[in-house]
Each structure stands twice: as C-alpha cells, then as structure tokens.
Design a protein around this motif. Structure first.
Motif, PDB file in Angstrom:
ATOM      1  N   CYS A 109       0.839  -1.207   0.000  1.00  0.00           N
ATOM      2  CA  CYS A 109       0.000   0.000   0.000  1.00  0.00           C
ATOM      3  C   CYS A 109       0.870   1.252   0.000  1.00  0.00           C
ATOM      4  O   CYS A 109       0.454   2.312  -0.439  1.00  0.00           O
ATOM      5  CB  CYS A 109      -0.939   0.013   1.199  1.00  0.00           C
ATOM      6  N   CYS A 112       3.642   2.896   4.784  1.00  0.00           N
ATOM      7  CA  CYS A 112       4.806   2.898   5.687  1.00  0.00           C
ATOM      8  C   CYS A 112       6.096   3.208   4.938  1.00  0.00           C
ATOM      9  O   CYS A 112       7.134   3.447   5.556  1.00  0.00           O
ATOM     10  CB  CYS A 112       4.953   1.527   6.360  1.00  0.00           C
ATOM     11  N   CYS A 146       1.171  -4.434   5.805  1.00  0.00           N
ATOM     12  CA  CYS A 146       0.736  -5.303   4.706  1.00  0.00           C
ATOM     13  C   CYS A 146       1.843  -6.020   3.951  1.00  0.00           C
ATOM     14  O   CYS A 146       1.599  -7.112   3.451  1.00  0.00           O
ATOM     15  CB  CYS A 146      -0.200  -4.569   3.751  1.00  0.00           C
TER      16      CYS A 146
HETATM   17  S1  FES Z   1       3.293  -1.361   2.614  1.00  0.00           S
HETATM   18 FE1  FES Z   1       1.332  -1.120   3.519  1.00  0.00          FE
HETATM   19  S2  FES Z   1       1.807  -0.708   5.592  1.00  0.00           S
HETATM   20 FE2  FES Z   1       3.699  -1.237   4.745  1.00  0.00          FE
END
Ligand code: FES
Ligand SMILES: Cc1cc2nc3c(=O)[nH]c(=O)nc-3n(C[C@H](O)[C@H](O)[C@H](O)COP(=O)(O)OP(=O)(O)OC[C@H]3O[C@@H](n4cnc5c(N)ncnc54)[C@H](O)[C@@H]3O)c2cc1C
Ligand code: FES
Length: 474
Positions: A109, A112, A146
C-alpha cells in the motif's frame, strides 16, 4: 532575541514565525508545504509512518538521525536541517535504498514506505554495510501492516553500498551547518496569542525565564509532552527549551560517578552504555525505537516520574542523584527521595533538572536489570526490576532492590534488602527474599497486567536473579 525559528527543509532556508511555530512537523510539512510523502497514522510515535531525517551541525558537517515528525514540533527544529522523502531523490533519480525497495517488492500500500526508506537511509548513513541485526533493530520504530518484513529486509540486504550517495554529497552540508550555527546564535523568544516558547542559550537565561514564568513547562525531546498534546489535548501555554544550552549534552566522569547532562538523549546513552553499563545497555535497546531514542532524554524520563520509566530501576539501585538548579542555586537530591507520588517530584516551580549523577557499581558486584513487557520492542514495561548485590565470600554483604510498575512510583524494597544482608548467597535465600518482596508492594491491575501477575513477578524475579548470576559464574 530572535522572533522566529530558523531551519533548512530539503536544502532550502526557512524562517517561521507566529502560530505555525507551535504546530507539529507533520502538520507543517503536509498542510503548509504540501509535502505529503510524510504520512500520519498513530500520531503518537509508535508506527514511524511520519519518520523524517534531522541533520544537526556536528563539527563542519551535519549528522542525521531519524525522528517521528508527528511528535516533533516546529520550535524543536530550530538550527536543524530536515530531509523528507521528497528530498532524497536527486533530479528524479531514486537513491540506492529506494531502488532496492522497488526491486525487492518492499512496498504494497506504500503507507509505511517513506518512513522505512528514511529509517534505512539513516542506517546506511552511519554504517557502510549494516548487518541483519542492525537492520532489524533499526526498523523497530517502523510498522508495516501489509508487506511483511521479509521483502523489506531483503531490500535492505540487496542495497549496494557502492551505489549509496551520502547526504553530505546530496546537500552542501558544510555550508548549511555554518549558516544554521550563525543564524541561531541568539536565544529564540516567540510569543503568539497566549502561547510563548523560549529557547535559551545559557543556563542563566533559562533560570531567569523560569523564575519569571514558574508555570513554564520544560520541553526536552517532547516524546512525553508531544503525545499528551496529540492525544489528550494538553497544550502548555509557556514552553522552555534547553536544547541550545551549552554543557548540558555531556556524559562525563565525576568523582567515581558518571554525570549525564539534561540534554543527553537515549541514543547518546546507548553508545556510552555499550561498554560502561552492559546491563543498562540491554534495557536501552528495548527503550522505544531509534526515532524515540534519538530525541528523548534521560532527564525527561526522570522528571516525568512515570512509575514504569525504564531508567529508574537502574538509577535506584546505583544510588543516583539528580542535580536541580534554581534561583537559590544548585542542590542534589537522591533519586529515591525525588518522587513524592504518582508523577509528583521534588522539582520546585523555579527549578530545572540539570544533570543525573550515576555512581559506578563496583566491578565485583552483581547487577541485573529486568523489563517485562508484552512485546519485546517498542513497548512500555508492565514490570521492571533492578537488583544489585555486593558479596563477601559466600555471603551477601549488601543488597539494593528497586521495582517499577508495582506502586505509584518506582520503589526500593528496604525490608527485603535487609533480609538479604548477611545471608548465604544461595538459591533458598533468594526464594525466601522473593516471598518477602511480595509483602513490600501494593500493585494494581491495569491493561498491562493483573495485580496477581505483578506479585508473582516481584517474587520470581529475585529467584531468577540468583539463577542468572549462578549461570554466569559457571
Ligand atoms: S506497505 Fe502497507 S503498511 Fe507497509
Ligand atoms: C512511542 C514511545 C515509546 C516510548 N517508549 C518508552 C520506553 O520504552 N520506556 C520508557 O521509560 N519511556 C518510554 N517512552 C516515554 C518517553 O519517551 C520517555 O519518558 C523519555 O525519556 C522522555 O524524555 P523527553 O526528553 O522526550 O521528555 P519530554 O517529553 O520533553 O518531557 C517529559 C517531562 O519531563 C519534564 N522535563 C524534561 N526535561 C526536563 C528538565 N531538564 N528539567 C525539568 N523537567 C524536565 C517535562 O517538563 C515533562 O514534564 C516512550 C514514548 C513514546 C512516545
Ligand atoms: S504517525 Fe505514527 S509515529 Fe508518527
């Protein structure tokens, strides 16, 4: 007297006055500068989505470390260079760390990702080729919900150190450091509406301000105060910063003890403790995250007076003292007399905590520190303990015991200490002492653990101390 904060942002000079000075760095970056690469998730220093790099003048360059921008405020940025994720790529060319994250699928996503990229950039700034343990430790302040950490760690390991461009090549750090020093020599006084922040340049200035404004709240790393502001809406009207006061950032020997200045951060302590206090070093590695340790101070931990502060079991069993400076001069208070109740201390309204003085335990003494928390990393203690024993042959000559998380303040256990003194250094002695320790505390149940759990820990930890020492002597 300056009426503005002076800093650099991604290589460009900034002067900020008025209300914005009191905003969080994330609000400023995202709302004012439209640099939305810096994300906000928890707003309390836990997830690292808001990680940015802060460069501070060090000799003729800048030394960069990570901070959580959600609990870092603009007035704290004075005299520093902030680098956000937008400031890493050079003319659209991604850095080696960014390339590695893309190449190893270290992002899904992406929420972070900027924080992780900046945390890794800081690691590679300080170490040419960090090992897997350094990387794991270096990422304890960055949560990814994620991707999972495997790809992120693979990305770290695939970074080619030869392809890394240090920030000192990306930015003219020598010129920036000189400009920052020159522009921030004067103290900073910024009143806006009912709010005021004062950044002193000498202890005398700080004490004079505190005498005029006894209600002023001293702000050090802001890791306690920043969370209170974001989550409890507690916003002190008058702030006093000591960060620019010379002489308070030193760790120095003094009459067989070590004096730690009020501006010393947990990262500085970490470097010092590695050789000097290995037991405390292990606790420091579990304190917050690199982002928190880079700004949080020992003085803030002590002055805050939390009954689960990680430094206190160590300071209690070593017989530390705090040095307080005020209108009537300086005084020293033993750490076990400093607390009057839950988050209440001996500090008078005109006083500032200037140093923590820690006597060195004898080389032949036994010292163990324990922190029990639900998670190993980035978690505050349910229970903590410091146990120090001086032996005379097979017997115990003296004992010092301090527990955290079992009362409104950290406590010593005088009856258990007295019981141990003169008794054989044997398993049965510590088992018996553990049973006695239960009667010296009145723990409560809370979200971190029940009263019974804490009683059991209070008993077992002394038994464990004996086993740990026995195992170490084999
Ligand atoms: S890539 Fe989604 S929270 Fe780390
Ligand atoms: C995500 C996160 C994780 C954390 N993890 C831990 C942990 O593992 N263990 C732990 O013990 N704590 C932890 N903390 C709490 C906090 O980081 C520590 O207590 C830290 O040492 C506070 O230092 P500071 O410089 O940030 O204090 P600040 O927030 O600046 O100040 C805290 C208090 O101390 C007072 N103060 C500060 N300096 C002085 C001074 N020189 N003289 C007088 N008063 C002063 C302030 O007025 C304020 O009341 C954590 C906090 C966060 C946000
Ligand atoms: S937003 Fe989570 S640490 Fe700042």
């Amino acid at each position: 007297m300056r009426d503005h904060v002076f800093f650099y942002l991604n290589g460009r000079r900034h002067q900020v006055r008025g209300e914005a000075v009191f905003s969080s760095l994330t609000d400023f970056l995202r709302g004012d500068r439209h640099l939305t690469g810096t994300k906000v998730v928890c707003a309390e220093g836990d997830c690292g989505a808001c990680t940015v790099l802060i460069g501070q003048p060090a000799s003729d360059t800048l030394r960069y470390h990570t901070v959580d921008a959600c609990i870092y405020f603009l007035y704290q940025l004075d005299g520093q260079h902030v680098v956000t994720v937008e400031g890493l790529a050079d003319n659209g060319r991604l850095t080696a760390v960014q390339e590695a994250m893309v190449g190893q699928h270290g992002s899904q996503c992406g929420y972070c990702t900027p924080g992780i990229v900046l945390a890794l950039t800081a690691l590679f700034e300080h170490q040419h080729r960090p090992g897997i343990d350094d990387l794991r430790l270096g990422l304890t302040g960055n949560l990814c919900r994620c991707t999972g950490y495997l790809q992120i760690l693979e990305a770290c390991l695939s970074v080619d150190p030869a392809a890394l461009v240090p920030l000192a090549q990306r930015y003219p750090t020598q010129a920036i450091a000189n400009d920052l020093r020159e522009q921030t020599q004067d103290p900073m006084l910024i009143p806006h509406g009912r709010r005021t922040v004062f950044a002193a340049r000498s202890l005398e200035e700080a004490l004079a301000f505190k005498a005029r404004h006894p209600e002023a709240v001293i702000v050090s790393g802001n890791t306690e105060l920043g969370v209170l502001r974001n989550k409890k809406n507690q916003d002190p009207l008058v702030l006093l910063s000591l960060t620019g006061v010379p002489g308070l950032a030193a760790i120095a020997p003094e009459d067989g003890a070590i004096a730690v200045g009020a501006n010393v951060t947990w990262t500085q302590l970490e470097r010092f403790a590695r050789d000097a206090w290995p037991e405390f070093y292990a606790i420091i590695l579990r304190f917050g995250s690199p982002q928190i340790r880079n700004v949080a101070t020992l003085a803030g931990n002590v002055a805050n007076g939390s009954p689960i502060a990680d430094s206190l079991p160590f300071l209690f069993v070593t017989g530390a003292e705090v040095e307080l400076a005020g209108r009537r001069g300086r005084r020293r208070v033993a750490i076990d007399s400093f607390y009057r109740g839950y988050k209440r201390t001996e500090l008078a309204p005109d006083e500032i905590l200037t140093r923590v003085i820690i006597p060195q335990p004898g080389r032949d003494e036994l010292l163990r520190l324990y922190k029990v928390s639900k998670r190993n990393d980035l978690d505050i203690a349910t229970f903590g303990a410091g146990v120090r024993v001086k032996r005379a042959g097979d017997h115990i000559e003296r004992a010092w015991i301090a527990y955290s998380g079992v009362a409104p303040t950290v406590v010593s256990l005088p009856r258990t200490e007295a019981f141990l003194e003169g008794r054989p250094f044997a398993e049965e002695t510590f088992a018996e002492a553990g049973r006695l320790a239960r009667s010296e505390i009145q723990p409560i149940s809370d979200v971190r653990g029940s009263r019974d759990f804490r009683w059991q820990l209070a008993e077992n930890i002394l038994h464990k101390f004996w086993f740990d020492c026995a195992a170490a002597s084999v």
